[in-house]
Motif scaffolding. Structure first.
Motif, PDB file in Angstrom:
ATOM      1  N   GLN A 246       1.681   1.670  -3.569  1.00 31.11           N
ATOM      2  CA  GLN A 246       0.500   2.156  -4.278  1.00 31.11           C
ATOM      3  C   GLN A 246       0.304   3.650  -4.054  1.00 31.11           C
ATOM      4  O   GLN A 246      -0.007   4.398  -4.992  1.00 31.11           O
ATOM      5  CB  GLN A 246      -0.737   1.395  -3.805  1.00 31.11           C
ATOM      6  CG  GLN A 246      -2.024   1.807  -4.499  1.00 31.11           C
ATOM      7  CD  GLN A 246      -3.209   0.987  -4.037  1.00 31.11           C
ATOM      8  OE1 GLN A 246      -3.091  -0.193  -3.733  1.00 31.11           O
ATOM      9  NE2 GLN A 246      -4.375   1.614  -3.965  1.00 31.11           N
TER      10      GLN A 246
ATOM     11  N   HIS B 118       0.819  -1.210   0.000  1.00 25.64           N
ATOM     12  CA  HIS B 118       0.000   0.000   0.000  1.00 25.64           C
ATOM     13  C   HIS B 118       0.856   1.264   0.000  1.00 25.64           C
ATOM     14  O   HIS B 118       0.436   2.294  -0.537  1.00 25.64           O
ATOM     15  CB  HIS B 118      -0.958  -0.020   1.195  1.00 25.64           C
ATOM     16  CG  HIS B 118      -2.154  -0.889   0.967  1.00 25.64           C
ATOM     17  ND1 HIS B 118      -3.254  -0.468   0.243  1.00 25.64           N
ATOM     18  CD2 HIS B 118      -2.407  -2.170   1.358  1.00 25.64           C
ATOM     19  CE1 HIS B 118      -4.141  -1.443   0.199  1.00 25.64           C
ATOM     20  NE2 HIS B 118      -3.662  -2.483   0.864  1.00 25.64           N
TER      21      HIS B 118
ATOM     22  N   SER C 178       2.740   5.604  -6.093  1.00 26.41           N
ATOM     23  CA  SER C 178       2.275   5.677  -7.481  1.00 26.41           C
ATOM     24  C   SER C 178       1.178   6.723  -7.631  1.00 26.41           C
ATOM     25  O   SER C 178       1.144   7.470  -8.616  1.00 26.41           O
ATOM     26  CB  SER C 178       1.766   4.300  -7.928  1.00 26.41           C
ATOM     27  OG  SER C 178       1.267   4.345  -9.247  1.00 26.41           O
TER      28      SER C 178
END
Length: 452
Positions: free
Chosen positions: A142, A139, A145
């Motif tokens: 993520q 996470h 990103s």
């Protein structure tokens, strides 16, 4: 054959609408339970609202609250992440969580017959997450990103630059809710566990259930699950300890984020606005937002879209926060008319201090009042609104009160309310600065700073 005479039914004005009233209950651990019984809504929407403010995050680990919210269902002391995923899927239960300036919210959706199982799983994720390092790392990657995507999109890039410009660097509001790269990247499982233990607690929390539920059965399920959550170690982040965000003394300027070759320019203009407890009432502000930038017929689009053809549409919004609020006007325009569009936008906003017509006022009253039943027609919408208001320390009778006040709005009240907002603008433009910054500077609207 004689002609058939048809009598048309008389069309009458709709009756005033009020937000559904909840049944209230205090659980054994002190959490407030609000039950909105909505006949025919067989998918229940449950929200667990916990007042853990963002300012409680460690400065070097900002974003940890968001990572905690995303990983609570990735494994608990009782079930692995895979086992939890299977239980959610098998029972048709959806669970998600997120954080805002004011706290953490868990979203839970399930059919009425599966409400008990859904509450079991939600309570388990809240009480005993294990924060497996592999899942936390996933996470974190993520989120990193997402940060890249946010900086790549013109609209999100403008919003990021705007809060950095508007607020002082010491204010939490000047930085992304879910953290920036330098603070998210080092977050570990231990950081998540520490934050969870200190701040994800039932003290001051509220659970909202909306749907076609039996009140007594729902309360029994809540007491058995969330009501059994230990109230010890209450969050250290209390409202009285929460620092208030401060506007930067140098924010009254124009920041041009340079994107060479861009054929559009994202325009993001704003200033300080009211919160829901505004003097004179909140009702005027949704009406002002609708009249200025709430539809293609609103004042901004009437000029920039319909008359000039410079934009596909620009929108305005009042954004109430716990202690203050913001007014924002935003949208993209053709790059070759950046300066003219910006000047026209400010002309519309500042020109509105001259007042609003009776026809405009009535159109805002009709739109806000007559669309309210549709906006809150589902259990999901009712639960979401109740959760937002609880984070702001309000109940949903606030909605009924302000809708009643909307019906009493006058052009004079709108003018007075707008005059209280209009002041010094903070502006961010995202586009080709080399091509357009000089023209913007020539408007004489403020200092122009270029960010490359």
């Amino acid at each position: 054959m004689s002609a058939v005479t048809t009598t048309r039914p008389e069309v009458v004005a709709p009756e005033p609408w009020a937000f559904p009233a909840p049944a209230r209950h205090v659980l054994a651990n002190g959490m407030t339970a609000l039950i909105y019984r909505l006949p025919g809504q067989y998918v229940t929407s449950t929200r667990v609202v916990l007042p853990s403010v963002l300012s409680a995050e460690p400065r070097d680990r900002e974003g940890v609250a968001s990572i905690v919210s995303r990983t609570m269902d990735e494994g608990t002391a009782s079930h692995t992440g895979e086992e939890l995923a299977e239980l959610f899927e098998r029972n048709g239960i959806g669970l998600g969580a997120g954080v805002s300036e004011q706290g953490l919210t868990v979203d839970l959706d399930a059919t009425t017959s599966r409400l008990g199982q859904a509450l079991d799983l939600a309570a388990e994720c809240l009480r005993e997450p294990v924060f497996d390092q592999a899942e936390v790392g996933r996470h974190v990657r993520q989120r990193l990103s997402e940060i890249d995507h946010e900086r790549a999109g013109a609209a999100s890039r403008a919003a990021i630059e705007w809060v950095q410009t508007f607020y002082t660097s010491a204010s939490r509001g000047s930085r992304p809710t879910s953290g920036g790269r330098e603070t998210v990247e080092p977050i570990t499982s231990a950081d998540c566990a520490t934050y969870h233990a200190a701040h994800v607690r039932p003290a001051g929390g509220t659970v909202i259930v909306a749907g076609d539920v039996d009140e007594q059965s729902a309360i029994a399920d809540l007491e058995r699950t969330l009501g059994a959550w230990s109230p010890e170690s209450a969050s250290a982040a209390t409202d009285s300890a929460e620092p208030r965000d401060q506007r930067d003394a140098g924010s009254q300027r124009i920041v041009f984020v340079d994107r060479p070759g861009s054929v559009q320019t994202e325009v993001y203009v704003g200033t300080a606005g009211p919160n829901r407890r505004a003097e004179g009432g909140w009702a005027a502000y949704p009406a002002l937002s609708f009249l200025l930038g709430g539809s293609p017929s609103a004042r901004i689009d009437a000029v920039l879209r319909e008359d000039k053809g410079y934009t596909y549409g620009m929108r305005t919004s009042f954004r109430p926060r716990r202690h203050d609020g913001l007014f924002i006007a935003a949208g993209s325009v053709r790059g070759d008319v950046t300066a003219e569009s910006y000047g026209l936008l400010l002309d519309v906003l500042e020109g509105a201090t001259e007042g609003f017509t009776a026809e405009e006022t009535q159109s805002a009253i009709d739109y806000i009042g007559k669309t309210a039943p549709g906006r809150f027609a589902t259990a999901d919408a009712v639960a979401d609104e109740a959760a937002r208001l609880r984070l702001d320390g309000l109940d949903t009778d606030f909605v009924s009160s302000y809708l009643e006040d909307v019906r009493a709005l006058t052009p004079e009240r709108l003018q007075e309310a707008w005059k209280s907002v209009v002041g010094s603008w903070t502006t961010v433009l995202v586009g080709d600065a080399e091509a357009h910054a000089d023209a913007v500077r020539a408007l004489g609207r403020g200092e122009v700073t270029i960010v490359t």
